[in-house]
Scaffold this motif. Structure first.
Motif, short mmCIF file in Angstrom:
data_model
loop_
_atom_site.label_atom_id
_atom_site.label_comp_id
_atom_site.label_asym_id
_atom_site.label_seq_id
_atom_site.Cartn_x
_atom_site.Cartn_y
_atom_site.Cartn_z
N GLY A 1 0.82 -1.21 0.00
CA GLY A 1 0.00 0.00 0.00
C GLY A 1 0.85 1.25 0.00
N PRO B 1 -6.26 1.89 -1.17
CA PRO B 1 -7.53 1.49 -0.55
C PRO B 1 -7.83 0.00 -0.73
CG PRO B 1 -7.90 2.98 -2.42
CD PRO B 1 -6.45 3.01 -2.10
N LEU C 1 -5.74 -1.89 1.78
CA LEU C 1 -6.38 -1.79 3.11
C LEU C 1 -7.58 -2.73 3.19
CD1 LEU C 1 -6.25 2.09 3.65
CD2 LEU C 1 -4.77 0.35 4.67
N LEU C 2 -8.34 -2.82 2.09
CA LEU C 2 -9.47 -3.73 2.04
C LEU C 2 -9.02 -5.18 2.18
CD1 LEU C 2 -12.53 -4.09 1.64
CD2 LEU C 2 -12.11 -4.15 -0.84
#
Length: 453
Positions: free
Chosen positions: A160, A293, A296-297
């Motif tokens: 990320g 994102p 993170l998911l």
């Protein structure tokens, strides 16, 4: 940075290297093929740029794959992991710095395109060796910076960080500079991008160099190197007898091949189809923006469903990407495919890494085991691009044969049309390796994991 709250200084420093080396992943891996295809267009006797690029990628990965186990052994000795990491990182950085010269060379002059093309391929291979070699030691540092229960989270957040930093900012700087200066300054913009990649990679490697130390190691005593090298055969036996690890590595060999091939070949494929380069790069920028994102998911989903389930989700998505890619003809379709890739690109790589890290039985030999992990990852990256190049070349040959032509007798216009029509068949060939890897992952691996329990 609020996003990194709760992570230790060592974990954050380790993750920053993803921020550093991701510049290579987006600038060199995605923009350089477009520049190379441009140079190929000025060659007197040019083969398909997509095929040649696939073979060059395979050659680079073959070199690293063959060296990986031995490199891993040396990296396990006390104090050696960081030294070897620095050596390979500098090979990559210097190669990118030299790459910045190639767009300013007059490749449009007769005979120069061949020389510039060879220089681009040579520097690409060197930078890939540096990137992959440094990553071997970077991956094996994972066991030094965090605990097993935090490994999925730290590994995925590393990817990320790469997305919001190295994958996004240099590409955005290149696109803005190109927009401000105009298309007639494209070669200067390319030179700037390659130079920025070298500087970015070097500067943001500093936190790891300062704050991460090798904690798991073997003492380097008299005869230890020879003993360790002779012990590689025993490690192979150990992996084979650890059935879950062995099956996982074979499955990984195939499914990560498809992932890496799509990453390395996407812009070359789009360029072969005649898609607008700027539009493709904007789509790739979207991939980087969405990368964080979705990482993170994946972290949240892996906490709830487990890393193994989420890697399986990623495999299924990439099967869909491959099928969609076969029918890709328009820029808007490239954007759709980019979004599909963004959902799982970081997650599948990060969780695959942490899954293997947790399987290692002896943490003092992390480098050695990750060396074999790299063998499977890099040899798969030989097969995929070569398969794409071979399949598209076969399709081109069949089409030319039907016309009663060869690459030597066909006009440049006919060759361009034939290569464009053949390219989708190269991409579709990736289904074969996704099906093999997915089959092993979904139907064979669970049996051995259950036995282990």
């Amino acid at each position: 940075m609020k996003l990194l709250k709760g992570y230790t200084k060592e974990e954050k420093s380790w993750m920053m290297y993803d921020w550093a080396n991701s510049a290579h992943s987006v600038i060199v891996v995605t923009i350089l093929p477009i520049f190379y295809n441009t140079v190929v267009g000025y060659m007197a006797d040019s083969a398909s740029g997509m095929s040649t690029w696939g073979y060059a990628t395979s050659a680079a990965m073959a070199i690293v794959a063959l060296l990986a186990p031995v490199l891993g052994v040396f990296g396990d000795f006390k104090g050696m992991r960081k030294k070897l990491f620095v050596g390979f990182m500098l090979v990559g950085v210097v190669s990118c710095a030299l790459m910045a010269i190639t767009p300013m060379m007059d490749f449009m002059e007769p005979g120069m395109a061949e020389k510039v093309g060879m220089a681009v391929l040579a520097l690409y291979i060197l930078s890939t060796i540096g990137f992959a070699g440094a990553n071997l030691y970077y991956d094996s540092f994972l066991n030094d910076v965090t605990t097993e229960d935090r490994m999925d989270k730290v590994s995925t957040m590393g990817y990320g960080m790469g997305y919001i930093g190295g994958s996004t900012i240099p590409l955005l700087a290149f696109l803005i500079l190109n927009l401000v200066l105009g298309s007639d300054k494209m070669l200067f913009c390319l030179s700037f991008a390659f130079g920025l990649t070298a500087v970015w990679w070097l500067v943001f490697s500093i936190p790891l160099l300062k704050n991460v130390e090798q904690k798991s190691y073997n003492e380097k005593t008299r005869g230890a190197v020879g003993h360790a090298l002779r012990g590689l055969g025993n490690t192979v036996k150990e992996i084979f007898h650890h059935k879950a690890m062995f099956v996982y590595l074979i499955a990984y060999f195939f499914y990560i091949d498809g992932v890496n091939t799509i990453i390395h070949m996407s812009t070359s494929y789009g360029d072969t189809l005649g898609l607008d380069s700027t539009s493709m790069l904007l789509a790739l920028l979207l991939v980087q923006v969405l990368g964080l994102p979705f990482c993170l998911l994946y972290i949240k989903a892996s906490e709830k469903f487990g890393a193994r389930t989420m890697v399986g989700v990623g495999i299924c998505i990439y099967v869909g990407v491959t099928i969609f890619g076969f029918f890709l003809r328009e820029v808007w379709q490239f954007w759709v495919m980019a979004i599909m890739v963004a959902t799982s690109q970081g997650g599948i790589q990060a969780l695959s890494r942490s899954m293997f890290g947790k399987m290692i039985p002896d943490k003092k030999r992390s480098g050695e085991f990750f060396g074999f992990y790299d063998i499977f990852g890099k040899f798969s990256a030989i097969m995929g691009p070569a398969l794409v190049g071979w399949s598209s070349a076969i399709a081109s040959g069949v089409a030319l044969n039907k016309m009663g032509l060869t690459r030597a007798t066909a006009s440049a216009e006919v060759l361009a049309q034939v290569d464009t029509a053949a390219a989708p068949w190269g991409i579709l060939s990736l289904l074969l390796i996704f099906f093999v890897g997915g089959g092993l992952y979904f139907f064979v691996l669970p049996r051995y994991l259950n036995e282990k329990k």
